[in-house]
Design a protein around this motif. Sequence first.
Motif, short mmCIF file in Angstrom:
data_model
loop_
_atom_site.label_atom_id
_atom_site.label_comp_id
_atom_site.label_asym_id
_atom_site.label_seq_id
_atom_site.Cartn_x
_atom_site.Cartn_y
_atom_site.Cartn_z
N VAL A 176 0.97 -1.06 0.00
CA VAL A 176 -0.01 0.03 0.21
C VAL A 176 0.72 1.25 0.06
O VAL A 176 0.37 2.31 -0.44
CB VAL A 176 -0.93 -0.04 1.22
N CYS A 177 2.04 1.17 0.38
CA CYS A 177 2.77 2.30 0.49
C CYS A 177 3.21 2.82 -0.94
O CYS A 177 3.23 4.23 -1.10
CB CYS A 177 4.21 1.91 1.13
N MET A 178 3.06 2.12 -2.00
CA MET A 178 3.44 2.48 -3.50
C MET A 178 2.37 3.30 -3.96
O MET A 178 2.42 4.61 -4.50
CB MET A 178 3.60 1.24 -4.18
N TRP A 179 1.15 3.03 -3.47
CA TRP A 179 0.01 3.99 -4.19
C TRP A 179 -0.47 5.03 -3.12
O TRP A 179 -0.98 5.99 -3.41
CB TRP A 179 -1.36 3.15 -4.48
N THR A 180 0.18 4.86 -1.96
CA THR A 180 0.04 6.06 -1.11
C THR A 180 0.64 7.40 -1.65
O THR A 180 0.40 8.61 -1.33
CB THR A 180 0.29 5.71 0.42
N CYS A 181 1.97 7.24 -2.20
CA CYS A 181 2.63 8.03 -2.64
C CYS A 181 2.00 9.21 -3.37
O CYS A 181 1.64 10.50 -3.36
CB CYS A 181 3.94 7.94 -3.34
N PRO A 182 1.38 8.71 -4.65
CA PRO A 182 0.60 9.46 -5.52
C PRO A 182 -0.70 10.10 -5.10
O PRO A 182 -1.15 11.27 -5.31
CB PRO A 182 0.35 8.45 -6.79
N ILE A 183 -1.19 9.34 -4.03
CA ILE A 183 -2.45 9.89 -3.22
C ILE A 183 -2.09 11.19 -2.58
O ILE A 183 -2.74 12.14 -2.70
CB ILE A 183 -3.17 9.01 -2.44
N VAL A 184 -0.90 10.98 -1.89
CA VAL A 184 -0.42 12.39 -1.34
C VAL A 184 -0.14 13.47 -2.08
O VAL A 184 -0.71 14.61 -1.87
CB VAL A 184 0.68 11.84 -0.24
N PHE A 185 0.58 13.29 -3.31
CA PHE A 185 0.86 14.36 -4.12
C PHE A 185 -0.49 14.97 -4.90
O PHE A 185 -0.52 16.04 -5.14
CB PHE A 185 1.80 13.73 -5.10
N LEU A 186 -1.27 13.88 -5.27
CA LEU A 186 -2.24 14.42 -6.09
C LEU A 186 -3.54 14.97 -5.22
O LEU A 186 -4.42 15.48 -5.90
CB LEU A 186 -2.86 13.25 -7.10
#
Length: 233
Positions: A176-186
């Motif tokens: 889940v850490c991988m798609w957490t990154c774009p969620i935070v940015f976007l």
Amino acid sequence: MTAIDQDKPGLVARQLRAKRRLDTVTDLANRDRDGMSSLAMGKELPANAGGGGKIWPAPYYWSDRQMTATGVQIVRDAAFVLRCAGAAALSYLLAQAIDLPHPVWATMSGIIVGQEHLGETGQATLGRLLGTIIGVAMAVSVGELAGPLGAGLAVQIAVSVALCAIVARRFPALRVCMWTCPIVFLTAVPATPLYVAGYYRGAEVLLGGVVGALLHVVAELAIRKIVVDEAPA
């Protein structure tokens, strides 16, 4: 006269007692085929029937096992539906109550962590919470370091996801850490620091995960009480 000839009277007597015992059991079974006969209730066989006054245990019928398994499965199916729906609604209401900006992530997290068994839900919840923390920390760190250097948003997302992919490759439960990154940015607001967006996304996911796990615990306690209370004596 041989020993066998001498023991013939005793052998005949034992055969007669065995036959009377079998006839008694057969008669009890035939008189009540629904499993509620004296034998099924564990009553005492008469001594003159070869029972010797012993308490014979009630047999465990196939139909009873089948009905019990079916009933437990129905209870578990209903509990799964109710706790998933409850986790979604309660996560949303709590996220709104504490004024989190995107309750959708709390709602999704509350549903995602719910698994078939309580141990699996616990593992999923722990993996999601730790993975979220790692993803938020990675996104905020990359954004704070690469942003001032002029790196574009796509580059920041790629770098943070790549770093998280290294972690996920070693620990699949933390993917889940991988798609957490774009969620935070976007989902970050331009006028707001990136760490604020990271804080909110982490809080939303953590809230939903905790709600989903707690509802599973409550559901398991309810299932055990129902199954024990409804089990045949």
